[in-house]
Design a protein around this motif. Structure first.
Motif, PDB file in Angstrom:
ATOM      1  N   PRO A   1       5.956  -8.602   8.131  1.00 41.30           N
ATOM      2  CA  PRO A   1       6.695  -9.220   7.029  1.00 41.30           C
ATOM      3  C   PRO A   1       6.909  -8.302   5.837  1.00 41.30           C
ATOM      4  CG  PRO A   1       4.681 -10.445   7.530  1.00 41.30           C
ATOM      5  CD  PRO A   1       4.701  -9.252   8.411  1.00 41.30           C
ATOM      6  N   LYS A   2       7.695  -8.796   4.897  1.00 41.63           N
ATOM      7  CA  LYS A   2       8.171  -8.036   3.740  1.00 41.63           C
ATOM      8  C   LYS A   2       7.072  -7.309   2.976  1.00 41.63           C
ATOM      9  CE  LYS A   2       9.549 -10.547   0.299  1.00 41.63           C
ATOM     10  NZ  LYS A   2      10.293 -11.354  -0.679  1.00 41.63           N
ATOM     11  N   GLN A   3       5.909  -7.916   2.801  1.00 40.76           N
ATOM     12  CA  GLN A   3       4.867  -7.302   1.975  1.00 40.76           C
ATOM     13  C   GLN A   3       4.369  -5.971   2.530  1.00 40.76           C
ATOM     14  OE1 GLN A   3       4.648 -10.329   3.356  1.00 40.76           O
ATOM     15  NE2 GLN A   3       2.693 -10.665   4.365  1.00 40.76           N
ATOM     16  N   PHE A   4       4.631  -5.699   3.797  1.00 40.63           N
ATOM     17  CA  PHE A   4       4.174  -4.452   4.403  1.00 40.63           C
ATOM     18  C   PHE A   4       5.246  -3.357   4.396  1.00 40.63           C
ATOM     19  CE2 PHE A   4       1.820  -7.825   6.868  1.00 40.63           C
ATOM     20  CZ  PHE A   4       0.698  -7.757   6.076  1.00 40.63           C
ATOM     21  N   LEU A   5       6.439  -3.697   3.925  1.00 41.40           N
ATOM     22  CA  LEU A   5       7.551  -2.739   3.900  1.00 41.40           C
ATOM     23  C   LEU A   5       7.502  -1.866   2.659  1.00 41.40           C
ATOM     24  CD1 LEU A   5      10.456  -5.099   5.019  1.00 41.40           C
ATOM     25  CD2 LEU A   5       9.163  -3.478   6.435  1.00 41.40           C
TER      26      LEU A   5
ATOM     27  N   PHE B   1      -5.147  -5.886  10.614  1.00 40.53           N
ATOM     28  CA  PHE B   1      -5.246  -4.435  10.775  1.00 40.53           C
ATOM     29  C   PHE B   1      -4.206  -3.716   9.928  1.00 40.53           C
ATOM     30  CE2 PHE B   1      -7.069  -5.979  14.871  1.00 40.53           C
ATOM     31  CZ  PHE B   1      -8.381  -5.613  14.597  1.00 40.53           C
ATOM     32  N   ILE B   2      -3.028  -4.308   9.763  1.00 38.81           N
ATOM     33  CA  ILE B   2      -2.000  -3.718   8.902  1.00 38.81           C
ATOM     34  C   ILE B   2      -2.505  -3.714   7.460  1.00 38.81           C
ATOM     35  CG2 ILE B   2       0.361  -3.928   8.027  1.00 38.81           C
ATOM     36  CD1 ILE B   2       1.036  -5.393  10.684  1.00 38.81           C
ATOM     37  N   VAL B   3      -3.059  -4.851   7.007  1.00 42.23           N
ATOM     38  CA  VAL B   3      -3.595  -4.955   5.653  1.00 42.23           C
ATOM     39  C   VAL B   3      -4.692  -3.914   5.442  1.00 42.23           C
ATOM     40  CG1 VAL B   3      -4.941  -6.416   4.086  1.00 42.23           C
ATOM     41  CG2 VAL B   3      -2.974  -7.372   5.303  1.00 42.23           C
ATOM     42  N   ALA B   4      -5.644  -3.861   6.335  1.00 41.31           N
ATOM     43  CA  ALA B   4      -6.763  -2.926   6.196  1.00 41.31           C
ATOM     44  C   ALA B   4      -6.272  -1.481   6.147  1.00 41.31           C
ATOM     45  CB  ALA B   4      -7.753  -3.119   7.343  1.00 41.31           C
ATOM     46  N   GLU B   5      -5.340  -1.136   7.005  1.00 43.73           N
ATOM     47  CA  GLU B   5      -4.827   0.237   7.046  1.00 43.73           C
ATOM     48  C   GLU B   5      -4.048   0.576   5.779  1.00 43.73           C
ATOM     49  OE1 GLU B   5      -3.919   4.105   7.970  1.00 43.73           O
ATOM     50  OE2 GLU B   5      -5.504   2.802   8.721  1.00 43.73           O
ATOM     51  N   GLN B   6      -3.204  -0.336   5.321  1.00 43.92           N
ATOM     52  CA  GLN B   6      -2.423  -0.046   4.121  1.00 43.92           C
ATOM     53  C   GLN B   6      -3.316   0.071   2.889  1.00 43.92           C
ATOM     54  OE1 GLN B   6       1.151  -2.266   3.424  1.00 43.92           O
ATOM     55  NE2 GLN B   6       2.132  -1.434   5.253  1.00 43.92           N
TER      56      GLN B   6
END
Length: 155
Positions: free
Chosen positions: A25-29, A64-69
């Motif tokens: 989703p948008k928050q990861f872009l 995992f996306i949150v943790a990595e970012q």
């Protein structure tokens, strides 16, 4: 006084399609520079006066996306997983309960959307400072914009 920034990162990626999607989703872009919207929000939150490491609430599929970012942005945080999305109210309640358990009962919880762009950081910090003082006096404080039309699709 402790301030716990809580970043709501549970969006489903439906409003910015085809750039965002359910799995990303948008928050990861990275829409506004080299950092994602989540990373910019976490950095902004970590610079607030008296801020504790942020709490991020997200869907299990995005952990995992949150943790990595956050690792990439050098932000220490805690991640609270939603078993399923139920919008802002239940996430805010969970954040308040978590803050009470992990910190002190008078910890101020600052709920932030993880996908907002804030260009005037000085005004943002001043507004948060003023809101924190009001919250410490027992008030619930909200930030928002004056609506131009009814909208049931947000929060």
């Amino acid at each position: 006084m402790e301030l716990l920034p809580c970043l709501l990162a549970g969006g489903t990626g439906t409003r910015l399609w085809p750039l965002s999607r359910e799995g990303y989703p948008k928050q990861f872009l990275r829409l506004m520079g080299s950092m994602s919207l989540l990373q910019d929000t976490a950095i902004r939150a970590s610079r607030l006066e008296s801020a504790l490491p942020p709490l991020v609430i997200c869907a299990e599929q995005h952990r995992f996306i949150v943790a990595e970012q956050l690792r990439e942005a050098k932000i220490k945080s805690s991640i609270l997983l939603e078993p399923l999305g139920r919008n802002t109210g239940p996430a805010a309640a969970c954040a308040a309960l978590w803050a009470q358990r992990e910190y002190r009962p008078d910890t101020v919880v600052f709920i932030m959307a993880a996908d907002h762009v804030v260009s005037n950081l000085e005004a943002f910090s001043e507004s948060v400072h003023n809101a924190t003082e009001a919250a410490m006096s027992g008030h619930i404080v909200t930030f928002g914009i004056v609506p131009t039309r009814p909208e049931s699709g947000f929060g």
